[in-house]
Design a protein around this motif. Structure first.
Motif, PDB file in Angstrom:
ATOM      1  N   VAL A  74      16.729  52.353 -34.820  1.00 33.22           N
ATOM      2  CA  VAL A  74      16.910  53.448 -33.659  1.00 33.22           C
ATOM      3  C   VAL A  74      16.444  52.847 -33.005  1.00 33.22           C
ATOM      4  O   VAL A  74      17.008  51.868 -31.882  1.00 33.22           O
ATOM      5  N   VAL A  75      15.689  53.167 -32.394  1.00 33.58           N
ATOM      6  CA  VAL A  75      14.525  53.269 -31.590  1.00 33.58           C
ATOM      7  C   VAL A  75      14.275  52.217 -30.134  1.00 33.58           C
ATOM      8  O   VAL A  75      14.894  51.436 -29.827  1.00 33.58           O
ATOM      9  N   PRO A  76      13.752  51.187 -31.510  1.00 32.66           N
ATOM     10  CA  PRO A  76      13.567  49.388 -31.142  1.00 32.66           C
ATOM     11  C   PRO A  76      14.833  49.085 -30.073  1.00 32.66           C
ATOM     12  O   PRO A  76      15.482  48.010 -29.557  1.00 32.66           O
ATOM     13  N   VAL A  77      16.483  49.355 -31.242  1.00 30.81           N
ATOM     14  CA  VAL A  77      17.581  48.651 -31.278  1.00 30.81           C
ATOM     15  C   VAL A  77      17.962  49.180 -29.207  1.00 30.81           C
ATOM     16  O   VAL A  77      18.533  48.467 -29.031  1.00 30.81           O
ATOM     17  N   VAL A  78      17.862  50.544 -29.257  1.00 34.09           N
ATOM     18  CA  VAL A  78      17.824  51.207 -28.533  1.00 34.09           C
ATOM     19  C   VAL A  78      17.501  50.615 -27.073  1.00 34.09           C
ATOM     20  O   VAL A  78      17.717  50.422 -26.092  1.00 34.09           O
ATOM     21  N   LEU A  79      16.401  50.309 -27.260  1.00 34.94           N
ATOM     22  CA  LEU A  79      14.968  50.219 -26.150  1.00 34.94           C
ATOM     23  C   LEU A  79      15.642  49.038 -25.697  1.00 34.94           C
ATOM     24  O   LEU A  79      15.903  47.927 -24.603  1.00 34.94           O
ATOM     25  N   MET A  80      16.116  47.677 -27.241  1.00 34.46           N
ATOM     26  CA  MET A  80      15.847  46.622 -26.716  1.00 34.46           C
ATOM     27  C   MET A  80      17.161  46.189 -26.055  1.00 34.46           C
ATOM     28  O   MET A  80      17.612  45.149 -24.886  1.00 34.46           O
ATOM     29  N   SER A  81      17.647  47.339 -26.240  1.00 32.97           N
ATOM     30  CA  SER A  81      19.514  47.319 -25.770  1.00 32.97           C
ATOM     31  C   SER A  81      20.162  47.704 -24.324  1.00 32.97           C
ATOM     32  O   SER A  81      20.371  46.717 -23.392  1.00 32.97           O
ATOM     33  N   VAL A  82      18.786  48.354 -23.423  1.00 37.43           N
ATOM     34  CA  VAL A  82      18.474  48.951 -22.176  1.00 37.43           C
ATOM     35  C   VAL A  82      17.758  47.538 -21.551  1.00 37.43           C
ATOM     36  O   VAL A  82      18.902  47.693 -20.338  1.00 37.43           O
ATOM     37  N   SER A  83      16.978  46.971 -22.791  1.00 35.07           N
ATOM     38  CA  SER A  83      16.400  46.126 -21.979  1.00 35.07           C
ATOM     39  C   SER A  83      17.366  44.833 -21.469  1.00 35.07           C
ATOM     40  O   SER A  83      16.890  44.158 -20.155  1.00 35.07           O
ATOM     41  N   PHE A  84      18.289  44.027 -22.316  1.00 29.87           N
ATOM     42  CA  PHE A  84      18.916  43.227 -22.538  1.00 29.87           C
ATOM     43  C   PHE A  84      19.699  43.729 -20.993  1.00 29.87           C
ATOM     44  O   PHE A  84      20.226  43.038 -20.082  1.00 29.87           O
ATOM     45  N   VAL A  85      20.779  45.009 -20.508  1.00 34.45           N
ATOM     46  CA  VAL A  85      21.773  45.116 -19.846  1.00 34.45           C
ATOM     47  C   VAL A  85      20.488  45.150 -18.462  1.00 34.45           C
ATOM     48  O   VAL A  85      21.203  44.471 -17.546  1.00 34.45           O
ATOM     49  N   ARG A  86      18.950  45.010 -18.344  1.00 30.74           N
ATOM     50  CA  ARG A  86      18.728  45.473 -17.323  1.00 30.74           C
ATOM     51  C   ARG A  86      18.313  44.119 -17.251  1.00 30.74           C
ATOM     52  O   ARG A  86      18.492  43.447 -15.274  1.00 30.74           O
ATOM     53  N   GLU A  87      18.232  43.045 -18.047  1.00 28.37           N
ATOM     54  CA  GLU A  87      17.987  41.694 -17.782  1.00 28.37           C
ATOM     55  C   GLU A  87      18.633  40.790 -17.439  1.00 28.37           C
ATOM     56  O   GLU A  87      18.833  39.458 -16.641  1.00 28.37           O
ATOM     57  N   ALA A  88      20.407  41.205 -18.269  1.00 34.46           N
ATOM     58  CA  ALA A  88      21.297  40.220 -17.988  1.00 34.46           C
ATOM     59  C   ALA A  88      21.858  40.502 -16.716  1.00 34.46           C
ATOM     60  O   ALA A  88      21.799  39.513 -15.780  1.00 34.46           O
ATOM     61  N   VAL A  89      21.536  41.893 -15.641  1.00 40.14           N
ATOM     62  CA  VAL A  89      21.665  42.295 -14.307  1.00 40.14           C
ATOM     63  C   VAL A  89      20.521  41.276 -13.791  1.00 40.14           C
ATOM     64  O   VAL A  89      20.986  40.189 -12.194  1.00 40.14           O
ATOM     65  N   ALA A  90      19.109  41.290 -13.125  1.00 40.21           N
ATOM     66  CA  ALA A  90      17.904  39.894 -13.098  1.00 40.21           C
ATOM     67  C   ALA A  90      18.223  38.627 -13.190  1.00 40.21           C
ATOM     68  O   ALA A  90      18.628  38.313 -12.077  1.00 40.21           O
ATOM     69  N   VAL A  91      18.839  38.425 -14.318  1.00 41.19           N
ATOM     70  CA  VAL A  91      19.274  37.201 -14.834  1.00 41.19           C
ATOM     71  C   VAL A  91      20.359  36.656 -13.877  1.00 41.19           C
ATOM     72  O   VAL A  91      20.752  35.546 -13.387  1.00 41.19           O
ATOM     73  N   GLU A  92      21.780  37.328 -13.959  1.00 36.24           N
ATOM     74  CA  GLU A  92      22.996  37.291 -12.632  1.00 36.24           C
ATOM     75  C   GLU A  92      21.845  36.758 -11.360  1.00 36.24           C
ATOM     76  O   GLU A  92      22.957  35.653 -10.485  1.00 36.24           O
ATOM     77  N   GLN A  93      21.365  37.947 -10.641  1.00 38.56           N
ATOM     78  CA  GLN A  93      20.930  37.729  -9.838  1.00 38.56           C
ATOM     79  C   GLN A  93      19.770  36.828  -9.261  1.00 38.56           C
ATOM     80  O   GLN A  93      19.999  36.150  -8.541  1.00 38.56           O
ATOM     81  N   THR A  94      18.882  36.046 -10.151  1.00 40.98           N
ATOM     82  CA  THR A  94      18.514  35.053 -10.221  1.00 40.98           C
ATOM     83  C   THR A  94      18.828  34.078  -9.864  1.00 40.98           C
ATOM     84  O   THR A  94      18.725  33.071  -9.242  1.00 40.98           O
ATOM     85  N   ILE A  95      19.879  33.919 -10.909  1.00 32.52           N
ATOM     86  CA  ILE A  95      21.122  32.538 -10.306  1.00 32.52           C
ATOM     87  C   ILE A  95      21.566  32.077  -9.088  1.00 32.52           C
ATOM     88  O   ILE A  95      21.726  31.142  -8.905  1.00 32.52           O
ATOM     89  N   GLN A  96      22.115  33.907  -8.884  1.00 30.63           N
ATOM     90  CA  GLN A  96      22.799  33.577  -7.683  1.00 30.63           C
ATOM     91  C   GLN A  96      21.411  33.218  -6.502  1.00 30.63           C
ATOM     92  O   GLN A  96      21.817  32.718  -5.705  1.00 30.63           O
ATOM     93  N   GLU A  97      20.432  33.474  -6.549  1.00 35.16           N
ATOM     94  CA  GLU A  97      19.584  33.227  -5.453  1.00 35.16           C
ATOM     95  C   GLU A  97      19.284  31.735  -5.313  1.00 35.16           C
ATOM     96  O   GLU A  97      18.815  31.789  -4.488  1.00 35.16           O
ATOM     97  N   TRP A  98      19.272  31.927  -6.619  1.00 40.00           N
ATOM     98  CA  TRP A  98      18.743  29.702  -6.570  1.00 40.00           C
ATOM     99  C   TRP A  98      19.642  29.368  -6.464  1.00 40.00           C
ATOM    100  O   TRP A  98      19.211  27.662  -5.900  1.00 40.00           O
TER     101      TRP A  98
END
Length: 363
Positions: A74-98
């Motif tokens: 459970v702990v890794p799944v929760v941590l990875m889920s939080v990381s994926f949410v943050r990184e999805a936002v970062a990827v969207e911002q990166t694409i827009q900047e690109w």
């Protein structure tokens, strides 16, 4: 028919009917129970040591190990889920900047620098008729389609999430009781098997060796592939290398795609940002090292201990995957191994070569 024979027929008919009904009742919990059995079998030596340290308190040991499995999953799944949410936002911002920085306009020229296929990629992006394709519009429309698809599928996603969580907790419950009472259950079942002692022992020994070999082969191969891919992510300075490494380990056991489902998009990303050399390096490393490891390491680890031919092992993994899903990665080799043991018992006990069985004719 005598009274004893009639009783025997009625008894076994009733027993078959009860087993059929129990099978229907327990069918929804079959896969979680099998996952629990595989995990319990693999971890059971630790349960024995822990029970000994706790002075025979097997219930306490079973509870500790079950909580440990819950924490480890459970702990890794929760941590990875939080990381994926943050990184999805970062990827969207990166694409827009690109896009804002003119990356779309520069993409054809960057693709043209790719050896051998560069001009072809550039012509594909530019369009067959010479009219440049609006990549920016394609990206925007693709994002809208994905968004609409996710919204339309949110109900099924929540339903599947609820089922997945329910199955996970059913697996934990079964796991606890397998730790606590599994050894006694196995002894009772062992006594009921209507076979000779040597045959029962041979089959159970083979089953034990196969389960341990398959689990070890799957886990070791996934870890090795994940570490090798992770080294490339770090060396090439790919964003979010830790999450990509974890995702590579999770997807590695899948025969088709597997690790390529992670390092493949990384190659596309490196091409998109203009790092052609890094993209080619990642592609060569992914195809020549990460994916190739799976072709010989897993069959070697599994086949070395349970003596299954490599071809038969690969076919059992693929066939099991198609029939049972991810569980088939383990079930396929186990079934093939038990079948080979049954053939061996048949050869030893029932098979008589014709040269030996036929009486010699008098001269």
């Amino acid at each position: 028919m005598t009274r004893s024979q009639l009783f025997t027929v009625v008894f076994f008919a009733l027993l078959a009917l009860l087993l059929y009904q129990i099978g229907l009742i327990l069918q929804p919990f079959l896969f979680p129970a099998i996952w629990a059995a595989l995990l319990a079998h693999w971890v059971f030596p630790l349960h024995r040591r822990l029970t000994s340290l706790m002075r025979g308190r097997d219930t306490l040991s079973a509870g500790c190990l079950t909580v440990g499995v819950l924490t480890v999953v459970v702990v890794p799944v929760v941590l990875m889920s939080v990381s994926f949410v943050r990184e999805a936002v970062a990827v969207e911002q990166t694409i827009q900047e690109w896009i804002a920085a003119g990356g779309v306009q520069e993409l054809p020229e960057r693709l043209a620098t790719v050896p051998v296929v560069g001009n072809w990629l550039r012509s594909v992006v530019a369009g067959g008729g010479g009219q440049p394709v609006s990549i920016e519009d394609s990206v925007v429309s693709g994002a809208k389609w994905v968004s609409q698809f996710l919204v339309s599928q949110i109900g099924d996603f929540l339903k599947n999430a609820v089922v997945l969580i329910s199955n996970f907790f059913i697996m934990l419950m079964v796991l606890f009781f397998l730790f606590k009472d599994g050894e006694r259950w196995m002894e009772s079942l062992y006594e009921l098997i209507p076979m000779e002692e040597s045959h029962k022992r041979k089959i159970l020994t083979r089953l034990d060796q196969t389960v341990r070999a398959v689990v070890k082969g799957m886990l070791v191969t996934a870890l090795v592939q994940g570490v090798l891919a992770g080294l490339a992510y770090f060396v090439l300075r790919v964003p979010f290398p830790m999450v990509l490494t974890a995702l590579t380990i999770v997807l590695a056991p899948i025969p088709f795609g597997g690790t390529a489902l992670v390092w493949g998009p990384v190659v596309v990303y490196l091409f998109a940002i203009g790092s052609v050399g890094k993209a080619l390096g990642m592609l060569a490393w992914g195809v020549g090292v990460v994916s190739m490891i799976d072709q010989f390491l897993r069959p070697w680890l599994i086949g070395q201990e349970i003596q299954i031919p490599v071809l038969l092992l690969v076919l059992s993994v693929l066939g099991g995957l198609g029939l049972y899903g991810l569980l088939g990665l383990f079930a396929g080799p186990i079934i093939i191994s038990l079948f080979m043991t049954a053939i061996q018992i048949y050869r030893e006990e029932y098979f008589v070569p014709e040269a030996v069985a036929a009486p010699h004719s008098p001269p």
